[in-house]
Design a protein around this motif. Structure first.
Motif: not given
Length: 127
Positions: A48-71
């Protein structure tokens, strides 16, 4: 997506980040549980958190994925310092799976063609 919709999604996404930290680090005696298995809770929370981030920051998906996994990994490790909690690699893996699924679903939702409200597909339907 309008600017106000994107802002609402960003607020919700960052709220989820704070909520994940609270739920991961609350002492074991105060832990909030659902009837679902713990691994499923991890997958759903991070999905759920990742979907919200992917929708709100669509150009940063890979960075967001890496940061959320690390988080998720950091939060899991920090459970060592929370009374009654203990980190597991399986929980961290379930969180990472949720991130990957959420970012993937978010990417699908972002890239699919948008149709104007009330517009039809223009095709005649025959029954």
């Amino acid at each position: 997506m309008t600017r106000s919709h994107r802002m609402a999604l960003r607020i919700a996404a960052w709220f989820c980040v704070a909520l994940l930290a609270f739920l991961a680090l609350v002492p074991g005696d105060f832990q909030i549980r659902t009837p679902a298995p713990g691994l499923l809770e991890h997958v759903v929370a991070y999905l759920g958190t990742a979907i919200l981030f992917a929708l709100s920051y669509p150009d940063m998906r890979y960075r967001i994925a890496a940061l959320l996994i690390a988080y998720g990994g950091v939060l899991e490790a920090m459970q060592s310092f929370s009374p009654g909690r203990h980190p597991t690699e399986l929980d961290a893996s379930a969180s990472a799976l949720g991130v990957i699924l959420g970012i993937s679903l978010g990417a699908i939702l972002v890239t699919r063609p948008q149709q104007e409200p009330g517009a039809s597909d223009g095709g005649e339907r025959t029954y």
